[in-house]
Design a protein around this motif. Sequence first.
Motif, PDB file in Angstrom:
ATOM      1  N   LEU A  90     -12.481  -6.058  -2.936  1.00  0.00           N
ATOM      2  CA  LEU A  90     -11.167  -5.964  -2.302  1.00  0.00           C
ATOM      3  C   LEU A  90     -10.618  -7.366  -2.093  1.00  0.00           C
ATOM      4  O   LEU A  90     -11.076  -8.104  -1.224  1.00  0.00           O
TER       5      LEU A  90
ATOM      6  N   GLN B  80       0.824  -1.217   0.000  1.00  0.00           N
ATOM      7  CA  GLN B  80       0.000   0.000   0.000  1.00  0.00           C
ATOM      8  C   GLN B  80       0.855   1.264   0.000  1.00  0.00           C
ATOM      9  O   GLN B  80       0.331   2.371   0.096  1.00  0.00           O
TER      10      GLN B  80
ATOM     11  N   PRO C  95      -8.582  -3.155  -6.251  1.00  0.00           N
ATOM     12  CA  PRO C  95      -7.386  -2.454  -5.781  1.00  0.00           C
ATOM     13  C   PRO C  95      -6.295  -2.383  -6.845  1.00  0.00           C
ATOM     14  O   PRO C  95      -6.156  -3.287  -7.686  1.00  0.00           O
TER      15      PRO C  95
ATOM     16  N   SER D 257      -3.816  -6.482  -0.402  1.00  0.00           N
ATOM     17  CA  SER D 257      -4.435  -5.201  -0.736  1.00  0.00           C
ATOM     18  C   SER D 257      -5.141  -4.686   0.505  1.00  0.00           C
ATOM     19  O   SER D 257      -5.466  -5.449   1.421  1.00  0.00           O
TER      20      SER D 257
END
Length: 449
Positions: free
Chosen positions: A211, A124, A171, A180
């Motif tokens: 997700l 991320q 994502p 993710s």
Amino acid sequence: MAAEPRPGTAVSPTPTAARPGPSVPPASPVPAKAPKPAGVPAGPTPASPASPVPPKPSRAASAPLVSATPTAPAASSGASGVSGAFVSGPAFTTELCRDIGRFGALGPAWQALHRRCRTATPFQSHAWLHSWWQSYGTPGRLRIVLVRRAGQLVAAAPLMLVHRPVPVLVPLGGTISDFSDVLLDDGCPDAAASALARALKGAARTAVIDLREVRPGAAAERLYSCWNGPRRQLADSLCLELPAVPMDELLGRLASSRAQRFRAKLRKLDSLGIEERVVPEGEIPVAVARLLELHRRQWQGRGVTPEHLSARFADHLTRAVGAMAGCGDARVTEFLLGGEVVAADLTLMSGQLAGGYLYGADPVLRAKKVDVATMLLRSGARRISGSGRAALSMLRGNEPYKHHWRPDTVHNRRFLLCRPYLEPSMLLLTGRAAARGRAAALVKRLRKA
């Protein structure tokens, strides 16, 4: 198919706090249909229920807006398809970023939020995601939802639009990313999650949010729990993790006979005189190229992952690792025998974990009966113990060699979220996932037969 909302779509949920400010008049509605995003394959797609046409965005420069009247929509956007800000109450402002240049400019604020999100993984980080989009992104599909409080970024959902076969927001990071998640500021996680949920509803009026590969304890769990609408949770990939302890403690987890065998392998490494060094930041591009070549030679004739040999993967890894190494989120370690690099390992790091992402080894080590996995594990254990991180992750995959060390099993999750009228689309996705799961289980049983 109903048109997707344009950047600048107004959202006006119930505010979480009151703060005076200038009132912004609503934009005049325009009954126009937004164009189909670039890159959408030709052919019919399942129809979605019609949704209200959003107000026409202003042609002024994009900027977050705050209104004293939370029910009054206000919007502003830059050039068509760039980004737009929309109101989500007096305490928060939300922005839909659709432009790679704007995404690049978010680097410092994004990285600061990444540091303030305890559960964030390396996948991320801004460096990883921005580089990934440069190599793998499709123009016109970027959808990054940002939430700010008093001007500070407190939540972010890095997404893109795809059709599988219905419109879905997934994502960034794709299949080359092991986890993710969304980002939520640890200083206000619940409020930020609620604001992000409201903003995502505004950004995904015709799309299901999907997700994948969410790690247990991730920030996305807060988003899922406060979602006011249809939602589903499915099992995803299996990951294996070890505690962040020194090598002697890892050996202590094993049966005595197996621990003795691994100690013998470690003594062999020492007798060969294999040395290791951490690659300085300035040498990262050359070191990444060397690692990828060693990886190719290691797996030659044995089913290497094709993507790992692609030019776009090499470009992504060089950019991302160069930036991540500079802020302590990545480390390349090289192993030398007689002054020559015979192995290299890339480790990605965040606040809670370090994970061995990719390695390469010269076939000469196999000829010398060197246990490369044990060599890499000792190096990783030496560097993570005392770092404050909790886990040495082996990332996704259930390979037999990983189980030699009695790792803990961690199951990633898949979260699907949508508006009520999109529930049939969400059920289609869950049905397809169940069918793939049954097919995979059948293939596994047939192979064992």
